[in-house]
Design an enzyme around this catalytic site. Structure first.
Site, PDB file in Angstrom:
ATOM      1  N   TYR A 122     -15.824  11.363 -47.849  1.00  0.00           N
ATOM      2  CA  TYR A 122     -14.869  10.588 -47.043  1.00  0.00           C
ATOM      3  C   TYR A 122     -13.353  10.414 -48.135  1.00  0.00           C
ATOM      4  O   TYR A 122     -12.309  10.376 -47.571  1.00  0.00           O
ATOM      5  CB  TYR A 122     -15.614   9.328 -46.250  1.00  0.00           C
TER       6      TYR A 122
ATOM      7  N   GLY B 182      -4.380   5.243 -33.241  1.00  0.00           N
ATOM      8  CA  GLY B 182      -3.561   6.066 -32.832  1.00  0.00           C
ATOM      9  C   GLY B 182      -2.406   5.234 -31.371  1.00  0.00           C
ATOM     10  O   GLY B 182      -1.525   5.337 -30.856  1.00  0.00           O
TER      11      GLY B 182
ATOM     12  N   SER C  45      -7.294   6.136 -46.634  1.00  0.00           N
ATOM     13  CA  SER C  45      -7.823   4.708 -46.879  1.00  0.00           C
ATOM     14  C   SER C  45      -8.212   4.211 -47.945  1.00  0.00           C
ATOM     15  O   SER C  45      -7.926   4.863 -49.152  1.00  0.00           O
ATOM     16  CB  SER C  45      -9.368   4.501 -46.062  1.00  0.00           C
TER      17      SER C  45
ATOM     18  N   GLY D 112      -4.394  11.906 -32.872  1.00  0.00           N
ATOM     19  CA  GLY D 112      -5.865  11.262 -32.390  1.00  0.00           C
ATOM     20  C   GLY D 112      -5.803  10.079 -32.192  1.00  0.00           C
ATOM     21  O   GLY D 112      -5.946   8.412 -32.089  1.00  0.00           O
TER      22      GLY D 112
ATOM     23  N   GLY E  58      -8.345   3.294 -30.464  1.00  0.00           N
ATOM     24  CA  GLY E  58      -8.205   3.824 -31.489  1.00  0.00           C
ATOM     25  C   GLY E  58      -7.035   3.133 -32.049  1.00  0.00           C
ATOM     26  O   GLY E  58      -6.034   2.696 -31.755  1.00  0.00           O
TER      27      GLY E  58
END
Length: 326
Positions: free
Chosen positions: A191, A37, A164, A30, A35
């Site tokens: 999620y 990454g 997360s 990713g 982002g």
């Protein structure tokens, strides 16, 4: 506890971890410009890693990040490889893993950073709910296909799974991970399930391979505005507060959203990937927040249960039609 805080930047941690970064081959999934990454790759590129492998669904985005790295004077000698990786397709994950394994380089640090968040209900090409399939199952297969070569040298390796604090929304729904074929789908609960799975994956890896020089941790980078939130409009984030209220997450409601910059967010990535403090056996399998391991007693039980971790591992094997015995 480290001296780092929520305000520590990735550059600060990377400077401290320069000896651990130097000479290593690091793969990050990713690594799309803008982002986390990509921010992680840019931070570590300044400290003489041997090679950075950028794995993204759209190969062109990996090439963009590679071009950004090549503009860094400090990164002139760093080899950069780009690999196409579509975590929503198990056959393509196998192709990507084969490509990585065929490289002259051997991965020392794998950072499973890619993911999707709160997207509308959909399934991967293999029929798995999209968030669970992309965030967990794809990385489960990719990691296990890379591990034999990573472990063969007998040197220390790390696997970082980006989770997360949204894992608070759900345990792994072992009896209905697909939300009754979407009939009872809630995008935030889905999620949460996938992010809990990321945590349990690190716990499993630590339990199974800790004695073979592998350290695996998971982390929450913080609330950061990146392209990860492309499926959520700004005013729709109110759904999170409503769900927190229903589920009774009082401390989250009282604190409110604390926004981090990407540079501060990926500081925890760098700690997880390189900081020598995590070599302590008792910290293997930890979950990190603001650059520090969270105390076990402060974690939600479904994110630290070894029984759930093993149950999830078996489900992962079933979904990818392959067993991984270590």
């Amino acid at each position: 506890m480290s001296p780092y805080t929520a305000d520590t930047t990735a550059d600060e941690v990377a400077a401290d971890c320069a000896p651990q970064i130097s000479g290593k081959t690091i793969l990050v999934t990713g690594a799309t410009p803008g982002g986390l990454g990509a921010a992680f790759a840019l931070a570590i590129a300044k400290h003489r890693p041997a090679c950075i492998i950028l794995a993204t669904r759209n190969l062109a985005t990996a090439e963009e990040t590679a071009a950004q790295i090549r503009t860094l004077t400090e990164a002139n000698d760093v080899k950069i490889k780009c690999v196409a990786l579509d975590l929503g397709s198990l056959s393509q994950v196998r192709e990507a893993a084969a490509e990585v394994n065929a490289l002259d380089e051997t991965v020392d640090v794998l950072v499973n950073n890619a993911g999707v968040m709160a997207c509308p209900y959909a399934k991967t090409v293999d029929g798995i709910e999209r968030q669970f399939g992309t965030n967990y199952v794809g990385h489960f297969l990719f990691t296990n296909l890379l591990l034999p070569k990573m472990l063969a040298r007998g040197v220390p390796v790390r696997v970082v799974n980006v989770s997360s604090d949204g894992h608070r929304f759900s345990h792994v729904r072992f009896e209905d991970m697909d939300f009754d074929d979407g009939k009872v789908y809630n995008r935030w609960i889905a999620y949460g399930q996938s992010k809990t799975a990321n945590m349990l994956f690190s716990l499993s890896l630590a339990q199974k391979l800790g004695k073979r020089n592998l350290v695996s941790v998971s982390l929450h980078p913080g609330v950061i505005w990146t392209n990860l939130g492309r499926d959520v409009k700004q005013d729709e984030f109110a759904e999170i507060g409503e769900l927190d209220q229903v589920q009774g997450h009082r401390s989250i409601l009282e604190q409110g959203l604390k926004i981090k910059t990407p540079e501060c967010g990926v500081a925890t990535h760098v700690v997880a990937a390189f900081h020598p403090s995590l070599d302590a056996p008792e910290l293997n399998g930890s979950y990190l927040l603001d650059c520090n391991p969270v105390k076990r007693e402060e974690m939600l039980p479904w994110g630290r249960d070894p029984v759930d971790a093993e149950r999830l591992w078996k489900i992962g094997e079933k979904l990818v039609s392959q067993e991984f015995t270590y």
